[in-house]
Scaffold this motif. Structure first.
Motif: not given
Length: 193
Positions: A139-152
Motif C-alpha cells: 500500500t505505502e509504495t503504491l501510493l508513493h509511486v502514484i503521487t510522487k513519481r507520477i502525479f507530481d
C-alpha cells in the motif's frame, strides 16, 4: 507547486479544516465517555487526504476515493484505488497527454511502472486507452509511486482527493473489548447487572 488563491481553493481548505475539527472532537468525546465508564462505538472508517504520508495508509483497507467536489467512487481494494486515481487523472486531456509522454520513463528496480504495454509487468492495470500501471506493490509504495513519481511529475493536483479507509485492527479491538467481562469498581470479578 503554485497554489491558486481563489474562492474554490479557500473553500476546499475550509472544508478540510472543518472535517479535521469534527474528527478530533469526536475522538476526544469518545475518550471522555470511555474515561467516565461509558460505552461508545469505535468508528472504524475515516478519511485521509491523498497528500498524507503513504505510511498512514499501512494496515488500512480502502472503501472509496472522494474527489474535491465530493464525488465518491467505491474502491474496495488498493488496486481499484490505483485504477480510479489514474483513470480520473487521464480523464483530463492535458493530463492524459502528460501521462502518455511519461510512459516508459517511470521505472522500478526491475520493471517499468508506467507503460503503453503490459509486457514485463507482474500485475498491470489498464487505466486508460493504451496506458498501463504496474500495481504489484504494498500500500505505502503504491501510493508513493502514484503521487510522487507520477502525479507530481506531470503537475496533477491531488490535494483535494481523499481516501475513505477503515482499520481492521480497530474492529478487532472493539470486538475483543465487547467480549471481556465487566469488572467492579476495584477491577475485580464480574459485575452483576
Amino acid at each position: 507547486r503554485e497554489i491558486m488563491n481563489d474562492e474554490n481553493t479557500l473553500e476546499i481548505i475550509e472544508q478540510a479544516r472543518r472535517k479535521v475539527h469534527e474528527t478530533v472532537d469526536r475522538r476526544f468525546d469518545d475518550l471522555i465517555t470511555l474515561v467516565q465508564g461509558g460505552e461508545y462505538e469505535i468508528e472504524s472508517d475515516f478519511e485521509l487526504s491523498l497528500c498524507d504520508r503513504p505510511t498512514y495508509f499501512k494496515g488500512k483497507k480502502p472503501i472509496s476515493v472522494i474527489y474535491p467536489d465530493n464525488t465518491e467512487f467505491e474502491t474496495p481494494t488498493w488496486k481499484k484505488v490505483a485504477k480510479q486515481l489514474l483513470n480520473e487523472c487521464a480523464g483530463d486531456a492535458v493530463m492524459y497527454d502528460r501521462l502518455h509522454r511519461l510512459c516508459g520513463n517511470v521505472s522500478g528496480r526491475d520493471r517499468v511502472l508506467l507503460s503503453e504495454s503490459a509486457d514485463g509487468m507482474n500485475s498491470p492495470i489498464c487505466f486508460a486507452d493504451g496506458m498501463y500501471f504496474e500495481s504489484k506493490f504494498d500500500t505505502e509504495t503504491l501510493l508513493h509511486v502514484i503521487t510522487k513519481r507520477i502525479f507530481d511529475q506531470i503537475g496533477y493536483d491531488y490535494s483535494g482527493i481523499r481516501l475513505k479507509v477503515y482499520d481492521p485492527a480497530l474492529i478487532i479491538a472493539a470486538e475483543e473489548q465487547a467480549q471481556q467481562p465487566e469488572c467492579d469498581e476495584q477491577g475485580f470479578g464480574m459485575q452483576m447487572s
